[in-house]
Design a protein around this motif. Structure first.
Motif, PDB file in Angstrom:
ATOM      1  N   GLU A  98      -5.939  -5.440   8.310  1.00 60.99           N
ATOM      2  CA  GLU A  98      -5.018  -4.313   8.502  1.00 60.99           C
ATOM      3  C   GLU A  98      -4.577  -4.236   9.952  1.00 60.99           C
ATOM      4  O   GLU A  98      -5.297  -4.690  10.840  1.00 60.99           O
ATOM      5  CB  GLU A  98      -5.750  -3.000   8.242  1.00 60.99           C
ATOM      6  CG  GLU A  98      -5.969  -2.630   6.835  1.00 60.99           C
ATOM      7  CD  GLU A  98      -6.329  -1.153   6.769  1.00 60.99           C
ATOM      8  OE1 GLU A  98      -5.550  -0.420   6.174  1.00 60.99           O
ATOM      9  OE2 GLU A  98      -7.372  -0.747   7.299  1.00 60.99           O
ATOM     10  N   ASP A 128     -11.792   0.316   1.920  1.00 64.47           N
ATOM     11  CA  ASP A 128     -10.872   0.504   3.046  1.00 64.47           C
ATOM     12  C   ASP A 128     -11.657   0.666   4.343  1.00 64.47           C
ATOM     13  O   ASP A 128     -12.818   1.047   4.313  1.00 64.47           O
ATOM     14  CB  ASP A 128     -10.046   1.770   2.779  1.00 64.47           C
ATOM     15  CG  ASP A 128      -8.735   1.802   3.529  1.00 64.47           C
ATOM     16  OD1 ASP A 128      -8.446   0.870   4.305  1.00 64.47           O
ATOM     17  OD2 ASP A 128      -7.992   2.782   3.344  1.00 64.47           O
ATOM     18  N   LYS A 178     -10.994  -4.366   3.213  1.00 59.23           N
ATOM     19  CA  LYS A 178      -9.926  -4.276   4.208  1.00 59.23           C
ATOM     20  C   LYS A 178     -10.556  -4.138   5.587  1.00 59.23           C
ATOM     21  O   LYS A 178     -11.242  -3.140   5.854  1.00 59.23           O
ATOM     22  CB  LYS A 178      -9.006  -3.087   3.908  1.00 59.23           C
ATOM     23  CG  LYS A 178      -8.280  -3.244   2.570  1.00 59.23           C
ATOM     24  CD  LYS A 178      -7.192  -2.219   2.394  1.00 59.23           C
ATOM     25  CE  LYS A 178      -5.902  -2.629   3.069  1.00 59.23           C
ATOM     26  NZ  LYS A 178      -4.806  -1.660   2.791  1.00 59.23           N
ATOM     27  N   GLU A 208       0.855  -1.186   0.000  1.00 57.39           N
ATOM     28  CA  GLU A 208       0.000   0.000   0.000  1.00 57.39           C
ATOM     29  C   GLU A 208       0.890   1.234   0.000  1.00 57.39           C
ATOM     30  O   GLU A 208       1.837   1.329   0.786  1.00 57.39           O
ATOM     31  CB  GLU A 208      -0.916   0.022   1.233  1.00 57.39           C
ATOM     32  CG  GLU A 208      -1.781   1.291   1.278  1.00 57.39           C
ATOM     33  CD  GLU A 208      -2.769   1.331   2.455  1.00 57.39           C
ATOM     34  OE1 GLU A 208      -2.821   0.376   3.252  1.00 57.39           O
ATOM     35  OE2 GLU A 208      -3.485   2.347   2.553  1.00 57.39           O
ATOM     36  N   GLU A 267      -8.020   2.241  -3.176  1.00 52.88           N
ATOM     37  CA  GLU A 267      -8.701   2.084  -1.889  1.00 52.88           C
ATOM     38  C   GLU A 267      -9.613   3.277  -1.640  1.00 52.88           C
ATOM     39  O   GLU A 267      -9.166   4.414  -1.614  1.00 52.88           O
ATOM     40  CB  GLU A 267      -7.680   1.965  -0.749  1.00 52.88           C
ATOM     41  CG  GLU A 267      -6.826   0.725  -0.868  1.00 52.88           C
ATOM     42  CD  GLU A 267      -6.060   0.400   0.421  1.00 52.88           C
ATOM     43  OE1 GLU A 267      -6.205   1.142   1.410  1.00 52.88           O
ATOM     44  OE2 GLU A 267      -5.321  -0.596   0.400  1.00 52.88           O
ATOM     45  N   ASN A 283      -4.484   4.961  -1.953  1.00 52.74           N
ATOM     46  CA  ASN A 283      -5.639   5.587  -1.307  1.00 52.74           C
ATOM     47  C   ASN A 283      -6.173   6.739  -2.154  1.00 52.74           C
ATOM     48  O   ASN A 283      -5.407   7.574  -2.628  1.00 52.74           O
ATOM     49  CB  ASN A 283      -5.253   6.129   0.073  1.00 52.74           C
ATOM     50  CG  ASN A 283      -4.915   5.016   1.044  1.00 52.74           C
ATOM     51  OD1 ASN A 283      -5.795   4.308   1.513  1.00 52.74           O
ATOM     52  ND2 ASN A 283      -3.625   4.841   1.314  1.00 52.74           N
TER      53      ASN A 283
HETATM   54 CA    CA Z   1      -5.768   2.532   2.974  1.00 52.15          CA
END
Ligand code: CA
Ligand code: C2E
Ligand code: CA
Ligand code: CA
Length: 277
Positions: free
Chosen positions: A236, A179, A200, A57, A149, A117
């Motif tokens: 995560e 996310d 996630k 990421e 995300e 992101n």
């Molecule tokens: Ca993220």
């Protein structure tokens, strides 16, 4: 007591004043951060159940010459509020496309995915999809390895446009991840309506997984949802071996967190994987 209350109130106001000034300073500094090359990227590795690396990421970093590091939690909301997230986000995406293109030319990294992101301000920008298409074409980065995300709360501003953009991105072969899953609003609705590849699990559920039976129930439920809807599920914020083990036993197959790897430079990332294998 009344007097003390007033003193406290004054103290409180001074604090607020300082925060407003600080924010104004930060806003001004952020306007020139990109041009002054103060922004850079870190990559946090993601792993499969055998602890093999499957991707990373991208996380934005800002080092100001006087202030030092600003935390993303402090400057990203300002970037969003001012609209600066659009040029900054484009820069992040372009760098990410260059990285993906490099990976696609190296047998060691060809299978890695790169997660980026995306803020609502970017997604709801009318040039977002065509801009990203241009970047992919220019860099020859494989769209299938790019994962965007998004968060649920972002979609609320303009659900219809957000959905339209996401479907266009999906048609280009780009992957979409939800996310911080479980923390937002109308989670199940978006699962049904969006072209998603991945969920996630928010790190707040992972944090207390071992001590809190409701967190365990939530993680279990997200994994079951992922399974029946054929979505990948990434946990995560995995910080300990015990959390990794518990998640694995619950059926989780993808992991991200300090236990497995902290955000790092690309060079550090390559060293890490080449040492492991
Ligand atoms: Ca993220
Ligand atoms: P996020 O998308 O949820 O990113 C994961 C955050 O969790 C990162 O914080 C990462 O450093 C941190 N993290 C990863 N593993 C662990 C762990 O095991 N324990 C703990 N306690 N934390 C862990 P970071 O880098 O401070 O980023 C914060 C947020 O800023 C991100 O949350 C994301 O929402 C936003 N952000 C970062 N980069 C970008 C960007 O390029 N664009 C946009 N729009 N937002 C970004
Ligand atoms: Ca997250
Ligand atoms: Ca977040």
């Amino acid at each position: 007591a009344k007097n003390r209350g007033r003193n406290r109130l004054r103290f409180f106001n001074q604090q607020m004043q300082l925060d407003v000034t600080e924010r104004a300073v930060l806003t001004n500094r952020l306007r020139t951060a990109l041009g002054n090359q103060e922004l850079y990227l870190e990559y946090q590795p993601q792993f499969n159940e055998q602890q093999g690396m499957i991707g990373a990421e991208v996380l934005l970093r800002w080092h100001h010459p006087e202030h030092g590091h600003y935390a993303p939690a402090d400057f990203i909301p300002v970037a969003e509020a001012t609209g600066l997230i659009v040029p900054i986000g484009n820069w992040v995406l372009m760098q990410s496309c260059f990285t993906l293109a490099d990976w696609s030319n190296d047998a060691r990294y060809q299978h890695w995915q790169l997660a980026v992101n995306i803020s609502a301000r970017q997604l709801l920008d009318s040039h977002f999809v065509s801009g990203l298409a241009d970047m992919l074409a220019q860099t020859e980065a494989p769209p299938q390895r790019l994962l965007l995300e998004i968060t649920e709360s972002q979609l609320l501003d303009d659900t219809e446009l957000a959905h339209k953009q996401l479907y266009q991105l999906a048609r280009m072969g780009i992957q979409i991840a939800m996310d911080d899953f479980g923390t937002g609003y109308s989670s199940l609705q978006s699962l049904k309506n969006l072209p998603l590849r991945q969920l996630k699990i928010d790190r707040s559920f992972v944090r207390d997984l071992l001590d809190d039976s409701s967190d365990e129930a939530i993680v279990r439920t997200i994994l079951a949802l992922g399974k029946s809807l054929e979505l990948e599920v990434v946990a995560e914020g995995v910080e300990t071996a015990a959390q990794f083990k518990a998640l694995h036993q619950l059926g989780c197959r993808q992991f991200q967190g300090f236990y497995l790897g902290r955000p790092a430079s690309l060079e550090q990332l390559y060293t890490l994987v080449n040492e492991r294998s």
